[in-house]
Design a protein around this motif. Structure first.
Motif, PDB file in Angstrom:
ATOM      1  N   GLN A 361       0.775  -1.282  -0.007  1.00 13.80           N
ATOM      2  CA  GLN A 361       0.046   0.004  -0.026  1.00 13.80           C
ATOM      3  C   GLN A 361       0.916   1.234   0.007  1.00 13.80           C
ATOM      4  O   GLN A 361       0.482   2.317  -0.443  1.00 13.80           O
ATOM      5  N   GLU A 362       2.058   1.154   0.389  1.00 17.59           N
ATOM      6  CA  GLU A 362       3.065   2.250   0.564  1.00 17.59           C
ATOM      7  C   GLU A 362       4.044   2.353  -0.799  1.00 17.59           C
ATOM      8  O   GLU A 362       4.746   3.192  -0.846  1.00 17.59           O
ATOM      9  N   ALA A 410      17.652 -11.611  -5.012  1.00 16.36           N
ATOM     10  CA  ALA A 410      17.238 -10.142  -4.647  1.00 16.36           C
ATOM     11  C   ALA A 410      18.282  -9.211  -4.183  1.00 16.36           C
ATOM     12  O   ALA A 410      18.285  -7.978  -4.233  1.00 16.36           O
ATOM     13  N   ALA A 411      19.245  -9.926  -3.257  1.00 16.84           N
ATOM     14  CA  ALA A 411      20.315  -9.219  -2.680  1.00 16.84           C
ATOM     15  C   ALA A 411      21.356  -8.897  -3.567  1.00 16.84           C
ATOM     16  O   ALA A 411      22.303  -8.036  -2.772  1.00 16.84           O
ATOM     17  N   GLU A 412      21.369  -9.055  -4.465  1.00 16.12           N
ATOM     18  CA  GLU A 412      22.414  -8.516  -5.496  1.00 16.12           C
ATOM     19  C   GLU A 412      22.488  -7.120  -5.817  1.00 16.12           C
ATOM     20  O   GLU A 412      21.282  -6.613  -5.746  1.00 16.12           O
ATOM     21  N   ALA A 413      23.591  -6.383  -5.682  1.00 14.12           N
ATOM     22  CA  ALA A 413      23.741  -4.985  -5.570  1.00 14.12           C
ATOM     23  C   ALA A 413      23.054  -4.391  -6.856  1.00 14.12           C
ATOM     24  O   ALA A 413      22.355  -3.261  -6.655  1.00 14.12           O
ATOM     25  N   ASP A 414      23.259  -5.118  -8.041  1.00 12.49           N
ATOM     26  CA  ASP A 414      22.748  -4.501  -8.948  1.00 12.49           C
ATOM     27  C   ASP A 414      21.111  -4.648  -9.542  1.00 12.49           C
ATOM     28  O   ASP A 414      20.570  -4.223 -10.596  1.00 12.49           O
ATOM     29  N   ARG A 415      20.600  -5.424  -8.502  1.00 14.95           N
ATOM     30  CA  ARG A 415      19.176  -5.852  -8.988  1.00 14.95           C
ATOM     31  C   ARG A 415      18.180  -5.098  -8.250  1.00 14.95           C
ATOM     32  O   ARG A 415      18.349  -4.424  -7.181  1.00 14.95           O
ATOM     33  N   GLU A 416      17.590  -4.421  -9.131  1.00 14.75           N
ATOM     34  CA  GLU A 416      16.652  -3.037  -8.782  1.00 14.75           C
ATOM     35  C   GLU A 416      15.033  -3.305  -8.934  1.00 14.75           C
ATOM     36  O   GLU A 416      14.857  -4.049  -9.727  1.00 14.75           O
ATOM     37  N   PHE A 417      14.395  -2.987  -7.779  1.00 17.52           N
ATOM     38  CA  PHE A 417      12.843  -3.099  -7.928  1.00 17.52           C
ATOM     39  C   PHE A 417      12.351  -1.943  -7.650  1.00 17.52           C
ATOM     40  O   PHE A 417      12.277  -1.406  -6.248  1.00 17.52           O
ATOM     41  N   PRO A 418      11.765  -1.165  -8.544  1.00 21.11           N
ATOM     42  CA  PRO A 418      11.322   0.393  -8.513  1.00 21.11           C
ATOM     43  C   PRO A 418      10.164   0.271  -7.550  1.00 21.11           C
ATOM     44  O   PRO A 418       9.052  -0.419  -7.660  1.00 21.11           O
ATOM     45  N   GLN A 419      10.157   1.198  -6.666  1.00 18.48           N
ATOM     46  CA  GLN A 419       9.153   1.494  -5.901  1.00 18.48           C
ATOM     47  C   GLN A 419       7.825   2.393  -6.475  1.00 18.48           C
ATOM     48  O   GLN A 419       8.276   3.001  -7.593  1.00 18.48           O
ATOM     49  N   ARG A 420       6.711   2.256  -6.001  1.00 16.38           N
ATOM     50  CA  ARG A 420       5.683   3.177  -6.511  1.00 16.38           C
ATOM     51  C   ARG A 420       5.265   4.133  -5.623  1.00 16.38           C
ATOM     52  O   ARG A 420       5.589   4.140  -4.425  1.00 16.38           O
ATOM     53  N   SER A 421       4.543   5.157  -6.162  1.00 18.72           N
ATOM     54  CA  SER A 421       4.048   6.089  -5.015  1.00 18.72           C
ATOM     55  C   SER A 421       2.573   5.438  -4.663  1.00 18.72           C
ATOM     56  O   SER A 421       2.166   4.742  -5.053  1.00 18.72           O
ATOM     57  N   ARG A 422       2.413   6.262  -3.366  1.00 23.88           N
ATOM     58  CA  ARG A 422       0.926   5.749  -2.921  1.00 23.88           C
ATOM     59  C   ARG A 422       0.039   6.221  -3.866  1.00 23.88           C
ATOM     60  O   ARG A 422      -1.037   5.312  -4.016  1.00 23.88           O
ATOM     61  N   GLU A 423      -0.078   6.965  -4.478  1.00 22.79           N
ATOM     62  CA  GLU A 423      -0.983   7.408  -5.387  1.00 22.79           C
ATOM     63  C   GLU A 423      -1.079   6.481  -6.459  1.00 22.79           C
ATOM     64  O   GLU A 423      -2.211   6.203  -7.202  1.00 22.79           O
ATOM     65  N   GLU A 424      -0.088   6.144  -7.173  1.00 18.86           N
ATOM     66  CA  GLU A 424      -0.002   5.091  -8.402  1.00 18.86           C
ATOM     67  C   GLU A 424      -0.623   3.986  -7.787  1.00 18.86           C
ATOM     68  O   GLU A 424      -1.203   3.220  -8.440  1.00 18.86           O
ATOM     69  N   LYS A 438     -12.896  -0.603   1.488  1.00 18.42           N
ATOM     70  CA  LYS A 438     -13.903   0.613   2.240  1.00 18.42           C
ATOM     71  C   LYS A 438     -14.734   0.073   3.155  1.00 18.42           C
ATOM     72  O   LYS A 438     -15.269   0.815   3.972  1.00 18.42           O
ATOM     73  N   ILE A 439     -15.778  -1.024   2.553  1.00 16.81           N
ATOM     74  CA  ILE A 439     -16.670  -1.583   3.291  1.00 16.81           C
ATOM     75  C   ILE A 439     -16.212  -2.023   4.613  1.00 16.81           C
ATOM     76  O   ILE A 439     -16.827  -1.833   5.652  1.00 16.81           O
ATOM     77  N   GLY A 440     -15.036  -2.505   4.708  1.00 18.33           N
ATOM     78  CA  GLY A 440     -14.225  -2.977   5.919  1.00 18.33           C
ATOM     79  C   GLY A 440     -13.683  -2.052   6.646  1.00 18.33           C
ATOM     80  O   GLY A 440     -13.001  -2.565   7.972  1.00 18.33           O
ATOM     81  N   GLY A 441     -13.560  -0.859   6.291  1.00 15.19           N
ATOM     82  CA  GLY A 441     -13.024   0.394   7.040  1.00 15.19           C
ATOM     83  C   GLY A 441     -11.368   0.142   6.946  1.00 15.19           C
ATOM     84  O   GLY A 441     -10.693   0.619   7.881  1.00 15.19           O
ATOM     85  N   ARG A 442     -10.915  -0.507   5.895  1.00 20.95           N
ATOM     86  CA  ARG A 442      -9.336  -0.630   5.844  1.00 20.95           C
ATOM     87  C   ARG A 442      -8.857   0.108   4.580  1.00 20.95           C
ATOM     88  O   ARG A 442      -7.587   0.070   4.466  1.00 20.95           O
ATOM     89  N   TRP A 443      -9.614   1.107   4.228  1.00 22.78           N
ATOM     90  CA  TRP A 443      -9.199   1.633   2.991  1.00 22.78           C
ATOM     91  C   TRP A 443      -8.001   3.026   3.418  1.00 22.78           C
ATOM     92  O   TRP A 443      -8.207   3.829   4.131  1.00 22.78           O
ATOM     93  N   PRO A 444      -6.763   2.526   3.023  1.00 24.10           N
ATOM     94  CA  PRO A 444      -5.683   3.618   3.670  1.00 24.10           C
ATOM     95  C   PRO A 444      -5.407   4.683   3.009  1.00 24.10           C
ATOM     96  O   PRO A 444      -4.320   5.490   3.329  1.00 24.10           O
ATOM     97  N   TYR A 445      -5.990   5.100   2.103  1.00 17.08           N
ATOM     98  CA  TYR A 445      -5.972   6.614   1.279  1.00 17.08           C
ATOM     99  C   TYR A 445      -6.931   7.507   1.583  1.00 17.08           C
ATOM    100  O   TYR A 445      -8.242   7.106   1.615  1.00 17.08           O
ATOM    101  N   ASP A 446      -6.411   8.466   1.762  1.00 15.09           N
ATOM    102  CA  ASP A 446      -7.356   9.789   1.731  1.00 15.09           C
ATOM    103  C   ASP A 446      -8.133  10.081   0.705  1.00 15.09           C
ATOM    104  O   ASP A 446      -7.597   9.697  -0.552  1.00 15.09           O
TER     105      ASP A 446
END
Length: 447
Positions: A361-362, A410-424, A438-446
């Motif tokens: 989610q982050e 995954a621990a290789e130094a040149d192995r990359e895993f790009p992150q996303r923004s919360r909005e994306e 949303k129904i369960g009250g777990r929606w994490p975004y404003d």
């Protein structure tokens, strides 16, 4: 040719370390979040980490809303007078309040939104199946069905299992809203079918009587590390807690035992690791991913390279992953399974189920790592039948070197895993899961 040395892979294929850890975990018995058994399970993992020789081994405590089970009964009147009180017939759902309610029983089938819209539930007791319809693109979660019943004005909730064997299913209904607003119980498929049949004869009134205790307590995460002391970190996770009605062998003693074995294997190649690897069996997954959220809130997430979460693995040797639409992470699993010349099943839907969600989610690349089975839905999960005899050490021996090799690569130094923004991430979530969150009250975004 695999990246892990042949001697490490060979060691994995004769190991019993994971199985010994798993036997000890299931012998704890009740590992419910915030209760004594969860702490005992965590201490067994800490001992395993110390035996392996991990560094920075410790247990982190955090506060949760705890829940303790009391007695539950379901009685019927009207068309038929019956009383169900045995634990193979009816059990309370974690997060339920104590209380007694009496009202007409109304079955809403699968518990889709349209099922609730079509039913008159005001002042009634709603009953929904644990099954999801075959044409659904996702599993309809118990929490969504409970919250929909509350929104429709129901005064009680009955969750009928679709798996035979006199196995009422348990599962959290409160999450961040403990205790829930109305009493909730699970019943076995057999009791559920009996209630449906008796309801055909005319109006069936049910009385739910539930005793439970809701109060604050502490849960724990276990932490251990291997490899160089880099700021960037690869995380390998599981959850040590389980529901109080069973051993929690597959869900998720198996995942925790596999994390311990993966740590043991990577310790053997520690000098070759190029990124720090942190192993974290979380507490309190079953009641709302509390341990994962605690970890995510206390880490610098920009330094988390990826999360490999193991949950539901071990019931077969066939690996399955959901990379939550992080393509580079899915590519990594495909690369490693190709090296081992084994099949891989994948899902590409961003899912809010499992500890990896606290990171997904982050925008942190994170996978749910499991194995495939032929069962429908959870199968024996969340029932009394989630026991050690359903598992086989040979499957653990097949899975552990593969997942270990994923973490190693995954621990290789040149192995990359790009992150996303919360909005994306928010924009990528399927409408069905948005509805559920949303129904369960777990929606994490404003909004």
């Amino acid at each position: 040719m695999t990246k892990l040395p042949n001697e490490v892979v060979g060691d994995a294929h004769t190991s019993t370390f994971h199985w010994e850890v798993l036997e000890d975990l299931v012998d704890v018995g009740n590992r419910m979040a915030g209760q004594t058994g969860e702490r005992e399970g965590a201490e067994r993992v800490r001992e395993a980490f110390e035996e392996i020789g991990l560094r920075n081994v410790h247990v982190e405590a955090f506060e949760i809303e705890g829940w303790w089970r009391g007695s539950s009964t379901l009685s019927t009147s009207g068309a038929r007078e019956e009383r169900y009180e045995a634990d193979y017939q009816v059990i309370a759902l974690p997060g339920t309040p104590s209380g007694i309610v009496e009202a007409e029983l109304v079955d809403v089938g699968y518990g889709r939104l349209e099922d609730f819209d079509e039913a008159d539930l005001e002042g009634k007791v709603a009953m929904a199946s644990s099954e999801s319809p075959a044409d659904s693109d996702r599993r309809l979660h118990r929490m969504e069905k409970y919250a929909s019943a509350v929104d429709a004005g129901a005064v009680g909730f009955v969750f009928r299992n679709h798996v035979e064997g006199c196995l009422p299913a348990t599962g959290e209904i409160g999450y961040d809203n403990r205790p829930g607003p109305i009493p909730a119980v699970g019943v076995s498929k057999e009791v559920g079918q009996r209630l449906l049949r008796h309801g055909e004869d005319g109006s069936l009134t049910v009385e739910l009587a539930v005793e439970a205790r809701n109060e604050p307590t502490d849960s724990v995460n276990v932490v251990g590390e291997v490899g160089p002391d880099t700021e960037e970190v690869v995380m390998v996770t599981a959850h040590v807690d389980a529901h109080d009605i069973a051993e929690g062998a597959n869900d998720n003693g198996a995942g925790t035992a596999l994390v311990c074995e993966i740590a043991r294997l990577l310790k053997q190649v520690e000098d070759d690791l190029e990124t720090r690897v942190r192993f974290v069996p979380f507490g309190s997954e079953e009641i709302g991913l509390k341990g994962a959220y605690h970890a995510a809130e206390n880490l610098e997430l920009s330094n988390v390279k990826c999360v490999i979460n193991v949950d539901g693995a071990g019931n077969s040797r066939n690996l399955w992953i959901n990379a939550n639409e992080f393509d580079e992470l899915e590519d990594l699993f495909e690369e490693v399974t190709d090296e081992f010349d084994v099949p891989l099943s994948t899902s590409s839907t961003i899912s809010p189920h499992g500890d990896q969600w606290a990171f997904v989610q982050e925008g942190v690349p994170a996978s749910m790592t499991a194995s495939t089975s032929g069962s429908s839905g959870r199968g024996y999960g969340h029932t009394h039948a989630d026991t050690l005899d359903k598992l086989d050490v040979r499957d653990f021996r097949e899975l552990s070197p593969i997942i270990a090799s994923v973490a190693y690569t995954a621990a290789e130094a040149d192995r990359e895993f790009p992150q996303r923004s919360r909005e994306e991430t928010k924009e990528m979530i399927d409408e069905g899961y948005i509805q559920e969150l949303k129904i369960g009250g777990r929606w994490p975004y404003d909004e």
